[in-house]
Design a protein around this motif. Structure first.
Motif, PDB file in Angstrom:
ATOM      1  N   ASP A   1      -7.652   5.887   2.318  1.00 20.14           N
ATOM      2  CA  ASP A   1      -6.202   5.950   2.088  1.00 20.14           C
ATOM      3  C   ASP A   1      -5.888   6.706   0.804  1.00 20.14           C
ATOM      4  OD1 ASP A   1      -5.697   4.345   4.341  1.00 20.14           O
ATOM      5  OD2 ASP A   1      -5.954   2.518   3.167  1.00 20.14           O
TER       6      ASP A   1
ATOM      7  N   ALA B   1      -4.132  10.424   0.182  1.00 18.42           N
ATOM      8  CA  ALA B   1      -2.894  10.503  -0.602  1.00 18.42           C
ATOM      9  C   ALA B   1      -3.029  11.490  -1.747  1.00 18.42           C
ATOM     10  CB  ALA B   1      -2.514   9.133  -1.115  1.00 18.42           C
TER      11      ALA B   1
ATOM     12  N   LEU C   1       0.668   4.366  -2.776  1.00 23.19           N
ATOM     13  CA  LEU C   1       0.364   5.755  -2.435  1.00 23.19           C
ATOM     14  C   LEU C   1       1.509   6.680  -2.839  1.00 23.19           C
ATOM     15  CD1 LEU C   1      -1.346   5.240   1.044  1.00 23.19           C
ATOM     16  CD2 LEU C   1      -2.397   5.392  -1.230  1.00 23.19           C
TER      17      LEU C   1
ATOM     18  N   LYS D   1       0.819  -1.213   0.000  1.00 18.12           N
ATOM     19  CA  LYS D   1       0.000   0.000   0.000  1.00 18.12           C
ATOM     20  C   LYS D   1       0.854   1.264   0.000  1.00 18.12           C
ATOM     21  CE  LYS D   1      -2.378   1.137   3.691  1.00 18.12           C
ATOM     22  NZ  LYS D   1      -3.457   1.113   4.712  1.00 18.12           N
ATOM     23  N   ILE D   2       1.929   1.288   0.792  1.00 13.97           N
ATOM     24  CA  ILE D   2       2.758   2.478   0.873  1.00 13.97           C
ATOM     25  C   ILE D   2       3.425   2.779  -0.468  1.00 13.97           C
ATOM     26  CG2 ILE D   2       4.832   1.260   1.657  1.00 13.97           C
ATOM     27  CD1 ILE D   2       5.383   3.686   3.476  1.00 13.97           C
TER      28      ILE D   2
ATOM     29  N   CYS E   1      -5.731  -0.902  -1.242  1.00 14.66           N
ATOM     30  CA  CYS E   1      -5.996   0.453  -0.764  1.00 14.66           C
ATOM     31  C   CYS E   1      -7.476   0.636  -0.431  1.00 14.66           C
ATOM     32  CB  CYS E   1      -5.587   1.483  -1.814  1.00 14.66           C
ATOM     33  SG  CYS E   1      -3.813   1.654  -2.038  1.00 14.66           S
ATOM     34  N   LYS E   2      -7.732   1.331   0.655  1.00 14.21           N
ATOM     35  CA  LYS E   2      -9.091   1.692   1.026  1.00 14.21           C
ATOM     36  C   LYS E   2      -9.383   3.089   0.483  1.00 14.21           C
ATOM     37  CE  LYS E   2      -9.000  -1.037   5.306  1.00 14.21           C
ATOM     38  NZ  LYS E   2      -9.122  -0.992   6.781  1.00 14.21           N
TER      39      LYS E   2
END
Length: 214
Positions: A206, A210, A167, A163-164, A202-203
């Motif tokens: 989130d 971003a 983003l 996820k990071i 990803c939600k």
């Protein structure tokens, strides 16, 4: 990587059209047959480019993308041109227009934003982290598919991106005002919704956060 002496280099580039250059010399040439020659120089003496040249990375990334069914340029050869201290990749370009070229096209609205959202999700799910992501490096082909160009600055993984990483990739995409205005202008959430629907990590909160910070 094949050695290319100066005489053969001059013969290869005879009649070429310079598409990109800077104070150090030519960077991208369109050759007489329509193929491309992209030249790379090592900017620092101590650099990873010393053992993994950018031209080789470009070629390896093309191979990986092709294996993962992502449209991209087709590499013919990778060269070391010692006389001009350059590495080069000779390739057939991916046909089509970049999304940046299509921004003013009346058909480049929500359908194309939706297609791009799905495409970026597809890249992330396939473990492709394209650090040079922007609308000038994504091409819409004559077949209506999206593909990538200028791909030396790319990393690939065997698993979907974390996820990071995803983003962070969006921050890269939105660093150009023109791109950001087209993707998110007038409060449009088509790109965001298309991406979220095509991935599973990803939600919505989130991604919204971003995009707002990018």
């Amino acid at each position: 990587m094949q050695a290319l002496d100066h005489a053969r280099y001059l013969a290869l580039r005879e009649g070429a059209h310079v598409l990109e250059a800077d104070g150090t010399g030519d960077k991208v040439l369109r050759l007489r047959d329509g193929s491309m020659l992209k030249l790379f120089r090592r900017k620092r003496l101590i650099s990873s480019a010393a053992w993994y040249p950018y031209a080789r990375r470009f070629a390896d990334n093309c191979k990986t993308l092709a294996e993962r069914a992502i449209p991209c340029p087709r590499v013919r050869e990778v060269y070391r041109i010692a006389d001009i201290a350059r590495d080069a990749v000779h390739y057939d370009p991916l046909p089509g227009k970049t999304l940046r070229q299509l921004l003013d096209d009346p058909d480049s609205g929500d359908n194309l934003r939706r297609q791009l959202g799905i495409f970026i999700a597809r890249l992330h799910e396939k473990g492709i982290y394209f650090r040079s992501a922007h609308l000038g490096n994504v091409v819409l082909t004559p077949e209506g598919e999206l593909g990538l160009i200028d791909i030396a600055d790319m990393r690939t993984y065997r698993r979907p991106l974390r996820k990071i990483q995803r983003l962070r990739n969006f921050k890269h995409m939105l660093r150009y005002k023109e791109d950001r205005a087209w993707l998110l202008g007038n409060g449009s959430d088509v790109f965001e919704r298309a991406y979220l629907a095509a991935q599973a990590i990803c939600k919505p909160a989130d991604l919204t956060a971003a995009l707002a910070k990018a």
